[in-house]
Design a protein around this motif. Structure first.
Motif, mmCIF file in Angstrom:
data_model
loop_
_atom_site.group_PDB
_atom_site.id
_atom_site.type_symbol
_atom_site.label_atom_id
_atom_site.label_comp_id
_atom_site.label_asym_id
_atom_site.label_seq_id
_atom_site.Cartn_x
_atom_site.Cartn_y
_atom_site.Cartn_z
ATOM 1 N N GLY A 155 64.263 -106.675 -22.202
ATOM 2 C CA GLY A 155 62.908 -106.556 -22.728
ATOM 3 C C GLY A 155 61.899 -106.614 -21.593
ATOM 4 O O GLY A 155 61.840 -107.604 -20.855
ATOM 5 N N ILE A 156 61.129 -105.565 -21.433
ATOM 6 C CA ILE A 156 60.103 -105.506 -20.379
ATOM 7 C C ILE A 156 58.729 -105.818 -20.970
ATOM 8 O O ILE A 156 57.974 -106.630 -20.449
ATOM 9 N N TRP A 157 58.430 -105.139 -22.075
ATOM 10 C CA TRP A 157 57.211 -105.435 -22.846
ATOM 11 C C TRP A 157 57.667 -106.027 -24.171
ATOM 12 O O TRP A 157 58.478 -105.437 -24.886
ATOM 13 N N LYS A 158 57.154 -107.190 -24.537
ATOM 14 C CA LYS A 158 57.639 -107.909 -25.723
ATOM 15 C C LYS A 158 56.511 -108.048 -26.746
ATOM 16 O O LYS A 158 55.606 -108.869 -26.571
ATOM 17 N N SER A 189 55.386 -104.213 -16.163
ATOM 18 C CA SER A 189 55.880 -103.083 -15.376
ATOM 19 C C SER A 189 56.728 -103.481 -14.175
ATOM 20 O O SER A 189 57.633 -102.735 -13.783
ATOM 21 N N ILE A 190 56.470 -104.642 -13.580
ATOM 22 C CA ILE A 190 57.247 -105.072 -12.418
ATOM 23 C C ILE A 190 58.728 -105.171 -12.772
ATOM 24 O O ILE A 190 59.613 -104.957 -11.934
ATOM 25 N N GLY A 191 59.018 -105.461 -14.057
ATOM 26 C CA GLY A 191 60.403 -105.577 -14.502
ATOM 27 C C GLY A 191 61.170 -104.279 -14.402
ATOM 28 O O GLY A 191 62.413 -104.278 -14.309
ATOM 29 N N LEU A 192 60.452 -103.142 -14.411
ATOM 30 C CA LEU A 192 61.115 -101.845 -14.288
ATOM 31 C C LEU A 192 61.779 -101.703 -12.924
ATOM 32 O O LEU A 192 62.864 -101.110 -12.797
ATOM 33 N N LYS A 193 61.168 -102.261 -11.895
ATOM 34 C CA LYS A 193 61.754 -102.226 -10.547
ATOM 35 C C LYS A 193 63.015 -103.090 -10.498
ATOM 36 O O LYS A 193 64.015 -102.718 -9.882
ATOM 37 N N THR A 206 70.409 -97.945 -17.964
ATOM 38 C CA THR A 206 69.468 -98.956 -18.449
ATOM 39 C C THR A 206 68.773 -98.512 -19.724
ATOM 40 O O THR A 206 68.594 -97.317 -19.972
ATOM 41 N N ALA A 207 68.383 -99.502 -20.526
ATOM 42 C CA ALA A 207 67.721 -99.224 -21.810
ATOM 43 C C ALA A 207 66.615 -100.245 -22.039
ATOM 44 O O ALA A 207 66.819 -101.452 -21.811
ATOM 45 N N ILE A 208 65.457 -99.771 -22.484
ATOM 46 C CA ILE A 208 64.345 -100.678 -22.780
ATOM 47 C C ILE A 208 63.605 -100.220 -24.038
ATOM 48 O O ILE A 208 63.724 -99.063 -24.456
ATOM 49 N N GLU A 209 62.821 -101.136 -24.597
ATOM 50 C CA GLU A 209 61.940 -100.814 -25.726
ATOM 51 C C GLU A 209 60.608 -100.301 -25.216
ATOM 52 O O GLU A 209 60.053 -100.837 -24.254
ATOM 53 N N VAL A 210 60.090 -99.269 -25.889
ATOM 54 C CA VAL A 210 58.742 -98.762 -25.594
ATOM 55 C C VAL A 210 57.916 -98.816 -26.867
ATOM 56 O O VAL A 210 58.410 -98.553 -27.959
ATOM 57 N N ALA A 211 56.643 -99.176 -26.713
ATOM 58 C CA ALA A 211 55.784 -99.338 -27.886
ATOM 59 C C ALA A 211 54.497 -98.526 -27.802
ATOM 60 O O ALA A 211 53.714 -98.504 -28.755
ATOM 61 N N GLU A 224 55.688 -93.260 -20.399
ATOM 62 C CA GLU A 224 55.413 -92.647 -19.096
ATOM 63 C C GLU A 224 55.933 -93.515 -17.957
ATOM 64 O O GLU A 224 56.557 -93.023 -17.007
ATOM 65 N N GLU A 225 55.702 -94.826 -18.036
ATOM 66 C CA GLU A 225 56.151 -95.729 -16.972
ATOM 67 C C GLU A 225 57.673 -95.814 -16.922
ATOM 68 O O GLU A 225 58.277 -95.851 -15.842
#
Length: 376
Positions: free
Chosen positions: A54-57, A70-74, A87-92, A98-99
């Motif tokens: 989870g990058i954005w919660k 966003s720093i978590g993406l690095k 890798t897999a993340i949630e987007v809202a 885009e990021e």
């Protein structure tokens, strides 16, 4: 009614060689060390298909940890480079999309809080136009199949053909052992309408605690779901979010080893023939059940007419209580589950009320028409 979505088979966009397909990782990316260390341990098990984090919660209330951002993406990219795990993340939001694309994330998913809002889903879909990336859509928080299907249609309409659904359970006012009620029938209904759609089960969010994970994961596989998404943390006791539902990578490996994998296809002709024989028996029994239901409703119509002619109310509470008590007791004696018996009785009762209401309404309309003729 079946929906014709343009969907690529799961094995064309993710490595399904590992069984079951497993997307795992921490609920939240907290620190670079925590994320990368967890990723290495997960990769070492040899059982993980892709790394999630989870990058954005989106949290229920302000002030709670809403993700490292966003720093978590690095950090996620570093984990990917060192372990080789996609890798897999949630987007809202569209900006999240885009990021994530810029950072080289391999798989995106739309969360339950986003699925419930068509405006949010459309914003995400618009940001995905012209992009070739796998997208998974979680069921909405509330049990609304149309919302779930609508979100999938919007994402598919943006040109995304590497599409899957995630079954993570539904909010309910009823208290139970689960954080979110599985409502397996909703996932089955989705699969019925979109047979080619892969469905991934999320035991972590259904259970809310690690003790129930094996039970839910096994049931999901038994229902022919294509994989699991399970939260795993290097040390769940200090996790910043959802500590109770996360497991260590080693505990996750043990959980997966204990699962029983079953075939979706019958296989041999002998087994197929035996199943056909048993299914034919079920078909005959179902036919007789519906015949009896039709007979029952004929009697209900007579009761409705009698009540209309004699000014009796449709609902007779004492009679309904009597039916519930007697029939559920009889069901238990026949080794039928009480919950099943109650639900079946409630369905029949609701249809009886509907039919009698229809008869009453028709009687009122006839009476009004007759009164108009009398005064004409």
């Amino acid at each position: 009614m079946k929906l014709n979505l343009n969907i690529q088979p799961l094995n064309t966009w993710i490595n399904t060689g590992k069984q079951p397909l497993l997307i795992a990782g921490p609920c939240s990316a907290e620190t670079e060390d925590q994320l990368v260390a967890t990723a290495h341990l997960l990769a070492k098990t040899g059982k993980v298909t892709a790394l999630r984090a989870g990058i954005w919660k989106p949290r229920t209330r302000p002030g709670e940890f809403e993700g490292i951002g966003s720093i978590g993406l690095k950090w996620l990219d570093r984990a990917k480079q060192e372990t080789g795990l996609p890798t897999a993340i949630e987007v809202a939001t569209g900006k999240h999309v885009e990021e994530a694309l810029k950072a080289g994330v391999d798989i995106l998913w739309v969360g339950a809080r986003s699925t419930v809002n068509p405006f949010t889903v459309q914003e995400i879909a618009d940001a995905l136009k012209g992009v070739d990336i796998p997208v998974m859509v979680k069921n909405p928080v509330n049990p609304d199949l149309s919302l779930w299907i609508g979100a999938l249609e919007r994402i598919n309409g943006a040109g995304i053909t590497k599409l899957a659904a995630i079954h993570r359970g539904f909010s309910s006012f009823e208290k139970s052992a689960f954080r979110n009620e599985p409502m397996w029938d909703m996932a089955i209904a989705l699969k019925t309408q979109v047979p080619d759609l892969p469905i991934i089960n999320d035991p972590s969010h259904i259970c809310g605690n690690r003790d129930l994970l094996p039970y839910v994961a096994q049931k999901a596989l038994d229902l022919d779901m294509q994989g699991l998404m399970i939260e795993s943390h290097i040390d769940p006791s200090v996790a910043w979010t959802d500590a109770k539902q996360q497991v260590t990578p080693s505990a996750l490996a043990e959980l997966i080893d204990r699962l029983t994998l079953r075939k979706a296809d019958v296989g041999s002709k002998e087994l197929s023939s035996k199943l056909d024989e048993l299914r034919n028996q079920i078909d005959k029994i179902d036919d007789s059940i519906f015949q009896k239901m039709a007979e029952r409703m004929k009697v209900v119509e007579k009761i409705g007419t009698y009540k209309k002619d004699n000014g009796v109310t449709i609902l007779q509470v004492n009679r309904w209580d009597e039916i519930l008590q007697k029939r559920t007791a009889y069901a238990r004696a026949l080794n039928l589950h009480t919950d099943f018996a109650e639900k079946l009785l409630e369905l029949m009762h609701a249809e009886s009320i509907r039919k009698q209401t229809e008869i009453m309404s028709a009687g009122q309309a006839e009476g009004q028409a007759q009164e108009k003729l009398t005064h004409a």
